[in-house]
Design a protein around this motif. Structure first.
Motif, PDB file in Angstrom:
ATOM      1  N   LEU A 150      -3.214  -7.123   1.482  1.00 53.09           N
ATOM      2  CA  LEU A 150      -3.032  -5.671   1.575  1.00 53.09           C
ATOM      3  C   LEU A 150      -1.893  -5.432   2.557  1.00 53.09           C
ATOM      4  O   LEU A 150      -2.088  -5.386   3.777  1.00 53.09           O
ATOM      5  CB  LEU A 150      -4.321  -5.002   2.050  1.00 53.09           C
ATOM      6  CG  LEU A 150      -5.565  -5.263   1.175  1.00 53.09           C
ATOM      7  CD1 LEU A 150      -6.801  -4.649   1.816  1.00 53.09           C
ATOM      8  CD2 LEU A 150      -5.352  -4.707  -0.228  1.00 53.09           C
ATOM      9  N   LEU A 188      -3.443   4.576  -6.129  1.00 55.47           N
ATOM     10  CA  LEU A 188      -3.779   3.382  -5.364  1.00 55.47           C
ATOM     11  C   LEU A 188      -5.230   2.951  -5.563  1.00 55.47           C
ATOM     12  O   LEU A 188      -5.522   1.753  -5.696  1.00 55.47           O
ATOM     13  CB  LEU A 188      -3.494   3.618  -3.876  1.00 55.47           C
ATOM     14  CG  LEU A 188      -3.707   2.407  -2.954  1.00 55.47           C
ATOM     15  CD1 LEU A 188      -2.860   1.222  -3.404  1.00 55.47           C
ATOM     16  CD2 LEU A 188      -3.379   2.783  -1.504  1.00 55.47           C
ATOM     17  N   CYS A 240       0.795  -1.230   0.000  1.00 53.90           N
ATOM     18  CA  CYS A 240       0.000   0.000   0.000  1.00 53.90           C
ATOM     19  C   CYS A 240       0.834   1.291   0.000  1.00 53.90           C
ATOM     20  O   CYS A 240       0.556   2.199  -0.786  1.00 53.90           O
ATOM     21  CB  CYS A 240      -0.974  -0.020   1.173  1.00 53.90           C
ATOM     22  SG  CYS A 240      -2.186  -1.365   1.058  1.00 53.90           S
ATOM     23  N   ILE A 298      -2.669   2.977   4.362  1.00 56.40           N
ATOM     24  CA  ILE A 298      -3.642   3.280   3.317  1.00 56.40           C
ATOM     25  C   ILE A 298      -4.294   4.634   3.608  1.00 56.40           C
ATOM     26  O   ILE A 298      -4.645   4.937   4.763  1.00 56.40           O
ATOM     27  CB  ILE A 298      -4.705   2.163   3.201  1.00 56.40           C
ATOM     28  CG1 ILE A 298      -5.453   2.269   1.884  1.00 56.40           C
ATOM     29  CG2 ILE A 298      -5.673   2.183   4.369  1.00 56.40           C
ATOM     30  CD1 ILE A 298      -6.295   1.048   1.576  1.00 56.40           C
TER      31      ILE A 298
END
Length: 476
Positions: A244, A211, A203, A250
Motif C-alpha cells: 500500500l 479505491l 493510494c 488513504i
C-alpha cells in the motif's frame, strides 16, 4: 579486516623497489605487489584480485595503453591509475577515456602520489564490496537494483533480509525518491511468497470513489456501472504480498474497512454478503508524518499501530553521500545502454561536485540528473563544465571555467592555458548555438564576432549547425 591489494607495473626495477618500500610503510592495510613487465602483470591479474593497479604508460614490451585494454578485458571492475612522464598529459587524458580512473605525472612527490592512491583504493574497495554483496545474493536477485556500501545501506540490507523471513506487517518510511518500493519488492523476493506475483497500489493515484473497489473488489450490481464481478487487489494478492504505497493519503472513509481486513484477514467485496478468508502480507510505505496526521485526526491511531508492527527507514542521499560515485556509475551504464549510445563517464572532479550537492529529491533526482547529462553532453567524459553548461545554458563562461578548474591538477602553464582555452571555446560556442537554435548569423551577432569567425571556430571544433537546430533545450 582483509588487506587491500595494490599492483604496480613498471619496467624500471629501481622505481618498483623504491615505490614498494615507501607505499608498504605509508599505506596501512595495503599489500603492495610488483611486476617488472606487462606479461608478468597480466599473469598476476588473471590469478589474483586487485583493488588498484598503478601502471606505467611507457614500457618496451607492451605500452601502457595496450596493457590497459588487456586489463579491462580481464577485470573490467579494477581501478587503474596511470603513471606518465612529464609532458605526456594528452596520452594520460586518452588513457582516462579508455577506462583509467586517474593519472600521476613523473617525477611525482610522494604526498601527491599517496593522495591519488588513497582515493583509488577507496573507490576500488567500494566497487569490490558492492560486487561481493551482489554476488552473495545473486540467487534471489533481490538487490539487483540496489547500489551502495555505506553503513546506512548495509543496515538496510540486513534489515530487509531479517524481515523477509517473517510475515510481519512492515511500515516503510522515508523521503520521496529513497527507494521505498524497491525495499518492499526486495522483502517479497527474499520471502517464502516470492513464487507469487508482488502487487502494489499507489493510494493517492486512484480516485477515492474507485479505491475501495480497487482494493476490496465488488459484485455485479453493487453500484451504477458495476456490470460484472471484480476481483480486488487484496483477493488477487492472496498468498502473496501487497504494498500500500503512500498509505498516508488513504481516505479516512476507507481506513476503518482496511483496519478490519488487516485484523481479521477476511475480505467482503462491495455488494457482497459473504466474507472470504485471505492470506496476504501487507507492506505499507509513506513519506508523511503519520503521528502528526493522527493528532490532526486524519489518520486512525489504531490503523497506524496495526501497520507499524516493524518500521524500516530508507536513508536519504545525504546519509549515503559516499555511495554517490557508485550510483552515478550504475546509472551511467544503465542509461547509456537504454539510449544505445557509447558508454560515458563522469570525471573525478564532476563526481566530487555531485557529492557536494544536497539532492532534496534524493536518488530519484540524482537518477534523472544523470540521464539528462547523458542526453545533452556529447563528450565521452562529463566534466564540471558540462554540468554547469547543461544546467545553466545562459550562464557566464567565466562561471563555467571557475567550476571546471576549481579542483584542477596543476600542470605546465602553457598546456593548462591551451587546454582551458580550448574547452572554454567549445563550451561557449555550443551554448551559443543552443541558444540561437543553430542560427550562425544570430550566434555571430550575439558573440560580437563576424559570421566568418564563428564558422572558422565551428570547423576547427567539428561543430555543425544542423546538430543544434533540432536540439531540445534541457529542462531548467
Amino acid at each position: 579486516m582483509t588487506q587491500q591489494q595494490l599492483l604496480i607495473i613498471d619496467d624500471e626495477v629501481d622505481m618498483l623497489q623504491g615505490l614498494s618500500r615507501v607505499l608498504s610503510l605509508e599505506l596501512e592495510g595495503v599489500s603492495v605487489v610488483t611486476a617488472s613487465n606487462p606479461v608478468e602483470g597480466l599473469e598476476l591479474i588473471g590469478t589474483r584480485t586487485f583493488e588498484l593497479i598503478l601502471l606505467d604508460i611507457r614500457m618496451p614490451e607492451m605500452d601502457g595503453m595496450a596493457l590497459l585494454a588487456r586489463i579491462r578485458e580481464t577485470d573490467p571492475n579494477v581501478t587503474v591509475i596511470m603513471m606518465t612522464a612529464y609532458g605526456s598529459i594528452e596520452t594520460a587524458v586518452e588513457a582516462i577515456r579508455q577506462g583509467a580512473y586517474d593519472f600521476v605525472t613523473k617525477p611525482f612527490e610522494i604526498p601527491d602520489l599517496l593522495r591519488v592512491l588513497r582515493k583509488g583504493l577507496e573507490r576500488g574497495r567500494l566497487i569490490r564490496e558492492n560486487l561481493n554483496l551482489r554476488a552473495k545474493i545473486s540467487e534471489q536477485n533481490s538487490f539487483a537494483n540496489f547500489v551502495g556500501q555505506t553503513a546506512p545501506m548495509r543496515r538496510l540490507y540486513d534489515t530487509i533480509q531479517a524481515l523477509a523471513h517473517t510475515n510481519y506487517t512492515v511500515l516503510i518510511r522515508g523521503q520521496s525518491g529513497t527507494g521505498k518500493e524497491l525495499v518492499a519488492r526486495a522483502i517479497h523476493d527474499l520471502s517464502k511468497r516470492k513464487s507469487r506475483p508482488f502487487l502494489a497500489v499507489n493510494c493517492p493515484a486512484i480516485p477515492e470513489q474507485l479505491l475501495e473497489s480497487e482494493l476490496f473488489g465488488h459484485k455485479k450490481g453493487a453500484f451504477t456501472g458495476a456490470d460484472t464481478d471484480y476481483v480486488g487487489l487484496f483477493e488477487e494478492a492472496d498468498g502473496s504480498t501487497l504494498l500500500l504505497d503512500e498509505i498516508g493519503d488513504i481516505p479516512v472513509t476507507l481506513q476503518t474497512k482496511l483496519l478490519r481486513v488487516l485484523q481479521e484477514q477476511e475480505l467482503r467485496p462491495l455488494g457482497g454478503v459473504k466474507s472470504k478468508r485471505i492470506n496476504v502480507r501487507i507492506l505499507a510505505s509513506t513519506n508523511q508524518d503519520l503521528e502528526k496526521k493522527i493528532n490532526e485526526r486524519t489518520f486512525r491511531e489504531d490503523l497506524f499501530y496495526r501497520l507499524n508492527v516493524v518500521t524500516v527507514r530508507t536513508p536519504t542521499l545525504r546519509d549515503i553521500r559516499e555511495d554517490i560515485p557508485l550510483l552515478v556509475d550504475h546509472f551511467s551504464k544503465k542509461f547509456c545502454a537504454e539510449l544505445e549510445i557509447p558508454t560515458k563517464r563522469f570525471s573525478p572532479a564532476a563526481t566530487e561536485e555531485l557529492m557536494r550537492r544536497n539532492w532534496p529529491g534524493n536518488i530519484r533526482e540524482l537518477q534523472n540528473f544523470v540521464r539528462r547529462m547523458l542526453i545533452f553532453c556529447k563528450d565521452e567524459e562529463i566534466e564540471t563544465l558540462h554540468i554547469h553548461a547543461v544546467e545553466h545554458p545562459g550562464a557566464s563562461p567565466v562561471q563555467s571555467l571557475v567550476l571546471q578548474y576549481a579542483n584542477m591538477t596543476l600542470e605546465p602553464y602553457i598546456e593548462a592555458r591551451n587546454r582551458m582555452l580550448e574547452q572554454f571555446t567549445r563550451s561557449y560556442v555550443q551554448n551559443l548555438l543552443f541558444t540561437t537554435n543553430g542560427n550562425i548569423s544570430k550566434a555571430a551577432k550575439m558573440a560580437g564576432l563576424s559570421r566568418v569567425a564563428v564558422q572558422k571556430i565551428m570547423r576547427r571544433m567539428g561543430l555543425h549547425s544542423p546538430d543544434f537546430r533540432t536540439t531540445v533545450h534541457s529542462p531548467q
